[in-house]
Design an enzyme around this catalytic site. Structure first.
Site: not given
Ligand code: NAD
Ligand code: TYD
Length: 363
Positions: A74, A144-146, A169, A173, A198, A268, A299-301, A360
């Site tokens: 992209i 995302t809601d984040e 991240y 976004k 999520n 969680n 914990d995650r920072p 990990y």
């Molecule tokens: P994902 O990481 O599974 O997929 C991302 C895709 O983007 C991959 O196929 C990757 O190859 C492609 N990609 C990455 N960089 C690229 C580039 N430079 N050019 C073209 N393609 C590229 O992500 P996902 O979980 O499917 O999320 C998709 C979208 O939805 C994202 O924008 C994410 O922020 C948003 N979103 C995700 C969640 C969630 O829970 N997963 C929730 C809300 C919003």
């Molecule tokens: P994740 O699936 O990474 O989504 P997000 O950080 O975007 O919400 O994580 C979901 C929740 O689970 C988050 O609070 C972090 C926690 N988590 C763990 O406790 N252990 C793990 O190994 C992972 C990947 C996430």
């Protein structure tokens, strides 16, 4: 350069949609949904195939007449512009992104490049190709809601909650969201956005909580719970997210944002206990056996405490709501991962092993 003219597939020119990131988790479900429900649309999937992109996610529809995959970035202006010209693209649903918070903490610049620069590049291509004639055009950003930050014990994110991103991240976004709105205000670009909670379901890369833990329980590996495990997320079945994007795409008001969520908050640790309960039953293990795998790790920072979505706008205005309960969705999801062992083995080999060791073992 990929040449669409050489393609044997003949497309109708009614609704030519460029979906970015279609080989990823949500993108592949969205493409499957559109291919099935809108056979007259032309769907072009542009994906760079990073570690998270996997064409196996689309095997069942790859030969559909109205679908075409193109490998590309992209961030490449000329490449994307040529692609839009060849396919006379009139709308973009933009999902391509780096999507994992932990990876954004280790490597923020990659998130800036893909999520910010990539999005602005796509906006520029759309602006150039559509030559500012925006009739029947749409730029739809899936977000995302984040971006809203972190909640305390109470409250919900609404569409007017001020942005307060707190991880690299979510900052990337949020920046993309701002650019999309800026292009609407400055250049009249027709845009829509949605911000979802999520997602869980099939074809999710097992670095995210649910597929990672399903895979680890199956293989009797530790379940690394960050901090005290008392972080809260709202969970939505990915198929319902695809249905919501469809609703926003077709019925959402131009220029508007829609929050999408599952009305389904879980701490969680409670979610992990439910998962263990369902998996022990399915694997024929005595109830609660896999609880021994729970391992509290560092914990995650900057870990966001709680996300929770008010999804009433999309529910009331567009008539969308989740189609399954969480228990049903989780049940289907576990069954899928247990049945699709090859898919899991494939994505957890190679580079993934290096990532897993790094993520990990650090303390
Ligand atoms: P994902 O990481 O599974 O997929 C991302 C895709 O983007 C991959 O196929 C990757 O190859 C492609 N990609 C990455 N960089 C690229 C580039 N430079 N050019 C073209 N393609 C590229 O992500 P996902 O979980 O499917 O999320 C998709 C979208 O939805 C994202 O924008 C994410 O922020 C948003 N979103 C995700 C969640 C969630 O829970 N997963 C929730 C809300 C919003
Ligand atoms: P994740 O699936 O990474 O989504 P997000 O950080 O975007 O919400 O994580 C979901 C929740 O689970 C988050 O609070 C972090 C926690 N988590 C763990 O406790 N252990 C793990 O190994 C992972 C990947 C996430």
């Amino acid at each position: 350069m990929y040449n669409a003219k050489k393609s044997k597939k003949k497309f109708k020119e009614m609704n030519n949609i460029l979906i970015t990131g279609g080989a990823g988790f949500i993108g592949s479900h969205l493409i499957r949904h559109f291919i099935k429900h809108y056979p007259d649309y032309k769907i072009i999937n542009l994906d760079k195939l990073t570690y998270a992109g996997n064409l196996e996610n689309l095997r069942d529809i790859e030969n559909a007449k109205n679908y075409h995959f193109v490998k590309g970035d992209i961030c490449d202006f000329n490449f994307v512009k040529e692609l839009m010209e060849l396919h006379q693209i009139n709308s973009i649903i933009h999902l391509a992104a780096e999507s994992h918070v932990d990876r954004s903490i280790s490597n923020p610049m990659e998130f800036v490049n893909t999520n910010v620069v990539g999005t602005v590049n796509l906006l520029n291509v759309a602006k150039a190709y559509w030559s500012e004639d925006y009739d029947n055009k749409l730029f739809y950003l899936v977000s995302t809601d984040e971006v809203y930050g972190s909640l305390g014990e109470t409250g919900l994110f609404t569409e007017t909650t001020p942005y307060d991103p707190r991880s690299p991240y979510s900052a990337s976004k949020a920046s993309a969201d701002h650019f999309v709105r800026a292009y609407q205000h400055t250049y009249d670009m027709p845009v829509k956005l949605s911000n979802c909670s999520n997602n869980y379901g099939s074809y999710q890369f097992p670095e995210k909580l649910l597929p990672l833990f399903i895979n680890n329980i199956k293989h009797n590996k530790n379940l690394p719970v960050y901090g005290n495990g008392k972080y809260t997320r709202d969970w939505l079945w990915v198929v319902d997210h695809a249905r919501a994007i469809d609703a926003v795409y077709h019925k959402g008001k131009m220029g508007e944002t829609y929050n999408i969520g599952g009305f389904n908050e879980w701490q969680n640790i409670d979610l992990i206990h439910l998962l263990i309960e369902q998996m022990d039953t399915k694997l024929g293990r005595p109830e609660g056996t896999s609880k021994e795998l729970i391992t509290y790790v560092k914990d995650r920072p900057g870990h966001d405490k709680r996300y929770a979505i008010d999804a009433n706008k999309i529910k009331n205005e567009l008539g969308w709501q989740p189609s399954v309960t969480f228990e049903e969705g989780l049940d289907k999801t576990i069954d899928w991962y247990l049945k699709n062992e090859d898919w899991l083995n494939n994505v957890t080999s190679g580079n993934y092993q290096t990532y897993y060791q790094k993520q990990y073992t650090k303390q």
